[in-house]
Design an enzyme around this catalytic site. Structure first.
Site, PDB file in Angstrom:
ATOM      1  N   GLU A 158      -6.373 -11.771   6.958  1.00 19.76           N
ATOM      2  CA  GLU A 158      -7.082 -10.503   7.082  1.00 19.76           C
ATOM      3  C   GLU A 158      -8.523 -10.517   6.575  1.00 19.76           C
ATOM      4  O   GLU A 158      -9.060  -9.466   6.211  1.00 19.76           O
ATOM      5  CB  GLU A 158      -6.283  -9.385   6.396  1.00 19.76           C
ATOM      6  CG  GLU A 158      -5.759  -9.723   5.020  1.00 19.76           C
ATOM      7  CD  GLU A 158      -4.802  -8.659   4.495  1.00 19.76           C
ATOM      8  OE1 GLU A 158      -4.904  -7.490   4.891  1.00 19.76           O
ATOM      9  OE2 GLU A 158      -3.941  -9.022   3.670  1.00 19.76           O
ATOM     10  N   HIS A 197       0.835  -1.203   0.000  1.00 19.43           N
ATOM     11  CA  HIS A 197       0.000   0.000   0.000  1.00 19.43           C
ATOM     12  C   HIS A 197       0.870   1.254   0.000  1.00 19.43           C
ATOM     13  O   HIS A 197       0.650   2.162   0.798  1.00 19.43           O
ATOM     14  CB  HIS A 197      -0.927  -0.001   1.215  1.00 19.43           C
ATOM     15  CG  HIS A 197      -2.017  -1.028   1.130  1.00 19.43           C
ATOM     16  ND1 HIS A 197      -3.007  -1.003   0.175  1.00 19.43           N
ATOM     17  CD2 HIS A 197      -2.258  -2.130   1.893  1.00 19.43           C
ATOM     18  CE1 HIS A 197      -3.818  -2.024   0.351  1.00 19.43           C
ATOM     19  NE2 HIS A 197      -3.385  -2.730   1.383  1.00 19.43           N
TER      20      HIS A 197
END
Length: 255
Positions: free
Chosen positions: A152, A48
């Site tokens: 996740e 990210h």
């Protein structure tokens, strides 16, 4: 020349709490400044952020000047070629995001191992081998490699034991933000249902003897996770810390 010891992996195996910081700002200055601050580990994030493989190599070189801080790198994905490139530039502790099944965990393990036990390609003249100067690198490298798989989603949490039990998986990192979204609570990692799942996942990993990790910007929650049993806990993100400080400064001048 011997292959460098992985202090982060050794600490996880010993059950020693490791407090970390997250690096998302590309360039050499910020990563070196973070490494100088005394954290046990720092995560260089290529998933990210705009940080490239070339940036990672510069980051590793900067962090190396601060031996008390270990470098961990998050790959952009569970990709054999990217994993190979990161290992060749000297990454020893690698986090793979969004691992959903035991088969995906096994694929990551395979990407980190040479044949016949894996599919990592051979290359001798690399930074990882100290440019062909590490003795018996191929035979000893796996001893110092640390694979962290990131779980996740609620689906992956449902397969937590199967994923964590894969031989070659050294630790499991719980991703609160995507977990919350998968549970129908996007942007609300503090929702009681999400917190309960995280607490349960940490307990399940602890029962297995598998190190559990997490990242949160909530100091109180981080301390709670440590009490529940996380072994490596990231407590801040460079860009968030910068933004908080700059906005606070502007506000103090009425802006």
């Amino acid at each position: 020349m011997r292959n460098p010891k992985n202090a982060f992996k050794a600490a996880l195996q010993a059950g020693t709490q490791q407090i970390g910081i997250w690096n998302t700002i590309d360039g050499k200055t910020v990563v070196e400044q973070l490494a100088s601050c005394g954290f046990d580990w720092m995560l260089v994030d290529t998933e990210h952020s705009p940080i490239s493989v070339t940036d990672v190599m510069s980051a590793l070189q900067a962090i190396a000047a601060y031996p008390d801080t270990s470098a961990v790198v998050r790959a952009a994905g569970n990709d054999t070629v990217e994993i190979k490139r990161l290992l060749d530039i000297g990454v020893q502790s690698l986090m793979i995001p969004y691992v959903q099944t035991a088969d995906e965990a096994r694929a990551a393990v395979s990407a980190m191992r040479y044949g016949p036990h894996g599919v990592r390609g051979f290359a001798g003249m690399t930074r990882a081998t100290r440019f062909a100067k590490v003795e018996n690198y191929v035979q000893t490298v796996e001893d110092e490699l640390c694979l962290i798989v990131q779980v996740e989603t609620i689906s992956a949490i449902g397969q937590l034991e199967e994923i964590a039990s894969v031989e070659g998986v050294d630790a499991v990192f719980i991703g609160p933000a995507d977990l919350a979204a998968s549970m129908g609570h996007p942007g609300n990692t503090g929702h009681p249902e999400v917190v309960a799942v995280i607490k349960d996942a940490i307990a399940r990993l602890k029962a297995m003897g598998k190190p559990a990790g997490i990242l949160s910007l909530d100091t109180a929650f981080n301390r709670q996770c440590i009490e529940w049993g996380t072994t490596f806990t990231a407590v801040g993100v460079d860009l968030c810390l910068l933004d908080d400080a700059v906005r606070a400064l502007a506000t103090s001048f009425g802006k």
